[in-house]
Design a protein around this motif. Structure first.
Motif, PDB file in Angstrom:
ATOM      1  N   GLU A  70       0.807  -1.224   0.000  1.00 50.23           N
ATOM      2  CA  GLU A  70       0.000   0.000   0.000  1.00 50.23           C
ATOM      3  C   GLU A  70       0.838   1.270   0.000  1.00 50.23           C
ATOM      4  O   GLU A  70       0.406   2.310  -0.509  1.00 50.23           O
ATOM      5  N   ASP A  71       2.044   1.202   0.562  1.00 48.91           N
ATOM      6  CA  ASP A  71       2.891   2.397   0.606  1.00 48.91           C
ATOM      7  C   ASP A  71       3.542   2.705  -0.739  1.00 48.91           C
ATOM      8  O   ASP A  71       3.925   3.859  -0.991  1.00 48.91           O
ATOM      9  N   SER A  72       3.688   1.689  -1.574  1.00 49.76           N
ATOM     10  CA  SER A  72       4.412   1.886  -2.840  1.00 49.76           C
ATOM     11  C   SER A  72       3.519   1.824  -4.072  1.00 49.76           C
ATOM     12  O   SER A  72       3.953   2.195  -5.173  1.00 49.76           O
ATOM     13  N   VAL A  73       2.296   1.350  -3.899  1.00 49.08           N
ATOM     14  CA  VAL A  73       1.332   1.321  -5.005  1.00 49.08           C
ATOM     15  C   VAL A  73       0.480   2.581  -4.933  1.00 49.08           C
ATOM     16  O   VAL A  73      -0.034   2.939  -3.874  1.00 49.08           O
ATOM     17  N   HIS A  74       0.368   3.274  -6.059  1.00 48.20           N
ATOM     18  CA  HIS A  74      -0.360   4.542  -6.090  1.00 48.20           C
ATOM     19  C   HIS A  74      -1.718   4.395  -6.769  1.00 48.20           C
ATOM     20  O   HIS A  74      -1.889   3.569  -7.670  1.00 48.20           O
ATOM     21  N   LEU A  75      -2.652   5.210  -6.339  1.00 49.14           N
ATOM     22  CA  LEU A  75      -3.914   5.312  -7.071  1.00 49.14           C
ATOM     23  C   LEU A  75      -3.621   5.687  -8.507  1.00 49.14           C
ATOM     24  O   LEU A  75      -2.806   6.583  -8.766  1.00 49.14           O
ATOM     25  N   GLY A  76      -4.248   5.009  -9.446  1.00 50.24           N
ATOM     26  CA  GLY A  76      -4.053   5.333 -10.853  1.00 50.24           C
ATOM     27  C   GLY A  76      -2.887   4.635 -11.514  1.00 50.24           C
ATOM     28  O   GLY A  76      -2.680   4.788 -12.724  1.00 50.24           O
ATOM     29  N   ASP A  77      -2.116   3.865 -10.753  1.00 53.01           N
ATOM     30  CA  ASP A  77      -1.036   3.090 -11.369  1.00 53.01           C
ATOM     31  C   ASP A  77      -1.634   1.991 -12.250  1.00 53.01           C
ATOM     32  O   ASP A  77      -2.590   1.315 -11.858  1.00 53.01           O
ATOM     33  N   HIS A  78      -1.057   1.819 -13.435  1.00 53.56           N
ATOM     34  CA  HIS A  78      -1.516   0.793 -14.374  1.00 53.56           C
ATOM     35  C   HIS A  78      -0.540  -0.381 -14.396  1.00 53.56           C
ATOM     36  O   HIS A  78       0.680  -0.178 -14.432  1.00 53.56           O
ATOM     37  N   ALA A 113      -4.174  -9.504 -19.241  1.00 53.83           N
ATOM     38  CA  ALA A 113      -5.079  -8.419 -18.846  1.00 53.83           C
ATOM     39  C   ALA A 113      -4.290  -7.186 -18.405  1.00 53.83           C
ATOM     40  O   ALA A 113      -3.083  -7.255 -18.137  1.00 53.83           O
ATOM     41  N   GLU A 114      -4.997  -6.058 -18.335  1.00 54.08           N
ATOM     42  CA  GLU A 114      -4.423  -4.827 -17.806  1.00 54.08           C
ATOM     43  C   GLU A 114      -5.387  -4.234 -16.789  1.00 54.08           C
ATOM     44  O   GLU A 114      -6.616  -4.316 -16.958  1.00 54.08           O
ATOM     45  N   VAL A 115      -4.813  -3.657 -15.721  1.00 56.62           N
ATOM     46  CA  VAL A 115      -5.621  -3.174 -14.607  1.00 56.62           C
ATOM     47  C   VAL A 115      -5.098  -1.824 -14.120  1.00 56.62           C
ATOM     48  O   VAL A 115      -3.963  -1.437 -14.423  1.00 56.62           O
ATOM     49  N   VAL A 116      -5.929  -1.121 -13.348  1.00 55.44           N
ATOM     50  CA  VAL A 116      -5.539   0.155 -12.757  1.00 55.44           C
ATOM     51  C   VAL A 116      -5.993   0.182 -11.305  1.00 55.44           C
ATOM     52  O   VAL A 116      -7.079  -0.298 -10.970  1.00 55.44           O
ATOM     53  N   VAL A 117      -5.165   0.733 -10.423  1.00 52.83           N
ATOM     54  CA  VAL A 117      -5.476   0.821  -9.002  1.00 52.83           C
ATOM     55  C   VAL A 117      -6.506   1.925  -8.774  1.00 52.83           C
ATOM     56  O   VAL A 117      -6.321   3.058  -9.236  1.00 52.83           O
ATOM     57  N   THR A 118      -7.586   1.607  -8.052  1.00 53.84           N
ATOM     58  CA  THR A 118      -8.650   2.584  -7.860  1.00 53.84           C
ATOM     59  C   THR A 118      -8.812   3.095  -6.437  1.00 53.84           C
ATOM     60  O   THR A 118      -9.117   4.258  -6.227  1.00 53.84           O
ATOM     61  N   GLN A 119      -8.620   2.219  -5.421  1.00 49.93           N
ATOM     62  CA  GLN A 119      -8.943   2.630  -4.049  1.00 49.93           C
ATOM     63  C   GLN A 119      -8.492   1.557  -3.064  1.00 49.93           C
ATOM     64  O   GLN A 119      -8.300   0.397  -3.441  1.00 49.93           O
TER      65      GLN A 119
END
Length: 218
Positions: free
Chosen positions: A95-103, A109-115
């Motif tokens: 959680e400290d290194s993954v940012h909102l909006g990171d793809h 598949a491809e994903v994006v971090v939302t919340q």
């Protein structure tokens, strides 16, 4: 960074404090490759669609590193993979290194971090413990959600690769901190304003943050 386990589950009826509850938090690892679609994985469903599921919560991820923490916190407790209700048990994403909006890409598949995840009482149902929700949130070890930007198939062992980092660089952990902090100072307001610039952050979160911003004197 890699995908350790892909976990799915269907809603079931369980008894909690003398009443029947429908929940899909009971996930189990699956073998082979699984289709990842806009709303969920094949073979996976959510029980209460008012608070679970949807495009912004298509995949719930939980870092395997946190299992060691919970083994210390819950001595003697059996903690099988997916006990937190996660679809992806991951290695190398925190959680400290993954940012909102990171793809990211995973499998085809491809994903994006939302919340981050805000736990509901059903986590307590899974652990048979009324205080688990509070302890989970206070720990900061919440995991996070992906939206699916390209459907594909995924499987245990797949590498998770960075496609793009969000320029606002708001860690998932910072959103959790903003949620649980009672009083905002200048640092919180600065983070909040950066978070509002993240396209992937759901509108419901932005509405909450705007309301908090309006209540500050900064």
């Amino acid at each position: 960074m890699k995908l350790v386990s892909v976990n799915t589950g269907l809603p079931r009826e369980v008894i909690w404090h003398g009443r029947s509850v429908t929940t899909a938090i009971f996930k189990e690892p699956v073998e082979g490759r699984v289709a990842l679609r806009k709303l969920d994985l094949d073979g996976d469903r959510q029980a209460d669609l008012t608070v679970h599921g949807g495009e912004n919560k298509a995949v719930y991820c939980y870092p395997i590193a946190h299992y060691d923490y919970w083994k210390r916190e819950l001595p003697g407790r059996d903690l099988p993979t997916a006990i937190f209700g996660e679809n992806f048990t991951t290695d190398g994403l925190l959680e400290d290194s993954v940012h909102l909006g990171d793809h990211f890409s995973v499998g085809s598949a491809e994903v994006v971090v939302t919340q981050p995840r805000l736990p509901c009482y059903k986590l307590g149902v899974r652990f048979q413990s009324d205080d688990m929700v509070k302890r989970f949130l206070a720990s900061g070890r919440t995991g996070f959600y992906f939206a699916v930007t390209r459907e594909g198939d995924v499987g245990a062992g797949d590498e998770i690769k960075v496609i793009a980092r969000d320029p606002n660089a708001v860690p998932v952990s910072e959103i959790t901190r903003l949620y649980i902090t009672k009083r905002y100072g200048e640092d919180e307001v600065t983070s909040l304003r950066r978070a509002l610039q993240v396209a992937a952050l759901p509108e419901s979160w932005k509405e909450y943050l705007r309301e908090r911003l309006q209540k500050t004197n900064i």
